[in-house]
Scaffold this active site. Structure first.
Site, PDB file in Angstrom:
ATOM      1  N   LYS A  67       0.857  -1.184   0.000  1.00 46.35           N
ATOM      2  CA  LYS A  67       0.000   0.000   0.000  1.00 46.35           C
ATOM      3  C   LYS A  67       0.891   1.231   0.000  1.00 46.35           C
ATOM      4  O   LYS A  67       1.835   1.316   0.784  1.00 46.35           O
ATOM      5  CB  LYS A  67      -0.925  -0.002   1.214  1.00 46.35           C
ATOM      6  CG  LYS A  67      -1.981   1.110   1.155  1.00 46.35           C
ATOM      7  CD  LYS A  67      -3.030   0.947   2.244  1.00 46.35           C
ATOM      8  CE  LYS A  67      -2.465   1.241   3.612  1.00 46.35           C
ATOM      9  NZ  LYS A  67      -3.485   1.162   4.671  1.00 46.35           N
ATOM     10  N   GLY A 225      -6.988   5.943  16.999  1.00 48.59           N
ATOM     11  CA  GLY A 225      -6.368   7.100  16.358  1.00 48.59           C
ATOM     12  C   GLY A 225      -4.890   7.298  16.628  1.00 48.59           C
ATOM     13  O   GLY A 225      -4.161   7.786  15.765  1.00 48.59           O
TER      14      GLY A 225
END
Length: 329
Positions: A67, A225
């Site tokens: 990726k 997060g």
């Protein structure tokens, strides 16, 4: 070679399928059945950007992937996404690129599915109330993943940005209406956490976003997060007091997640606070939740095997259903 857009992926792959794929990915990773080199970060100082290359290999699926995620803040001035991403999938038997797909949506999908997988394994079976902190790009997939694994009746969403919060709640009620949950704004972090069976935190905060001492017995928490040493969403109280702590990758969390690094530097916890990797609970090496009173915590920073396994499953479904654009190279 098959080209898949975000819309193509949505046509063929559901969140429930993504949760199953990520469970498989975590199990593969924790059994040592994948190759996940450290990501390469190239600094593009001339244009104030960065490009990150995240490779992985899964032998059992004969699949290789990389990726590529770039962060170019000045793209906004050009009318382009500031964080463009693509996923390249290779045939593990020949080394040929067989698919290129939207990496931004893939990341949102597999990251949401990680919280879904953890909640499915660790949350109480009759969870009814959920809390979500954050209303950014990751939030909708995070929320859908929870709704996909538990029959949630009410979700309380909190964000410091009132405008984004209102827009997100309206959007979520519309897009996720088939799940039957009432999605509302919370006026404060305290209101969001109160009575929540599942708490998901997906922000860019550098200071804790809710008081851990208000988390009720039996709750499950997903920390999503924080992925750098200076980020911290979870307060030191809840990290210390959680009864069971699982991570996606112990090595990665201890190297990257401020949620754990900061309390470790203060001597509040040490590495032994982490009970194990979620994959170990999935394939049966470790026990997950053992009673309805335990507070469980899952911390994820993301690992490349999630991308490879999820992308492979998406690619196979797209081939079966004839979705996407085939190009000759």
């Amino acid at each position: 070679m098959l080209i898949l857009s975000k819309d193509d992926i949505k046509k063929v792959f559901t969140m429930k399928e993504a949760v199953a794929a990520v469970k498989e990915a975590f199990s593969i990773y924790s059994q040592g059945k994948s190759v996940v080199p450290l990501r390469v970060n190239i600094d593009v100082k001339k244009h104030e950007g960065q490009s990150l290359f995240m490779p992985g290999y899964v032998e059992d699926l004969d699949s290789i992937g990389i990726k590529i995620v770039s962060v170019f803040p000045k793209n906004i001035e050009k009318g382009k996404p500031s964080v463009p991403a693509q996923m390249l999938l290779l045939d593990g038997t020949t080394g040929e690129v067989c698919c290129i797909m939207d990496g931004t949506y893939l990341t949102q999908l597999r990251t949401g599915a990680a919280s879904g997988a953890a909640s499915d394994v660790l949350a109480i079976e009759n969870a009814k109330v959920a809390a979500l902190f954050g209303a950014g790009g990751q939030a909708i997939c995070q929320l859908e993943a929870i709704l996909a694994v538990r029959k949630i009746e009410k979700v309380k969403v909190y964000s410091r940005n009132a405008r984004k919060l209102a827009e997100f709640v309206e959007k979520a009620n519309l897009e996720l209406k088939n799940y039957g949950a009432l999605i509302v704004s919370a006026e404060s972090p305290e209101e969001a956490v109160k009575d929540a069976d599942i708490i998901t935190v997906v922000t860019t905060a550098k200071k804790p976003v809710f008081p851990g001492n208000l988390v009720k017995k039996g709750a499950h928490i997903n920390g999503v997060g924080s992925y750098t040493r200076d980020m911290q969403e979870l307060d030191e109280y809840i990290v210390k007091e959680a009864d069971k702590v699982f991570v996606d990758s112990k090595e990665s969390v201890l190297a990257e997640a401020g949620d754990f690094i900061k309390p470790m530097e203060k001597g509040i916890i040490d590495a032994s606070k982490i009970d194990g990797e979620l994959g170990e609970a999935i394939f049966g090496k470790m026990k997950g939740r053992e009673n309805d009173e335990e507070i469980t915590l899952f911390k994820t920073v993301g690992i490349a095997v999630q991308d490879v396994v999820t992308a492979y499953k998406i690619y196979k479904k797209a081939l079966e259903e004839g979705v996407g654009r085939v190009v000759e190279v």
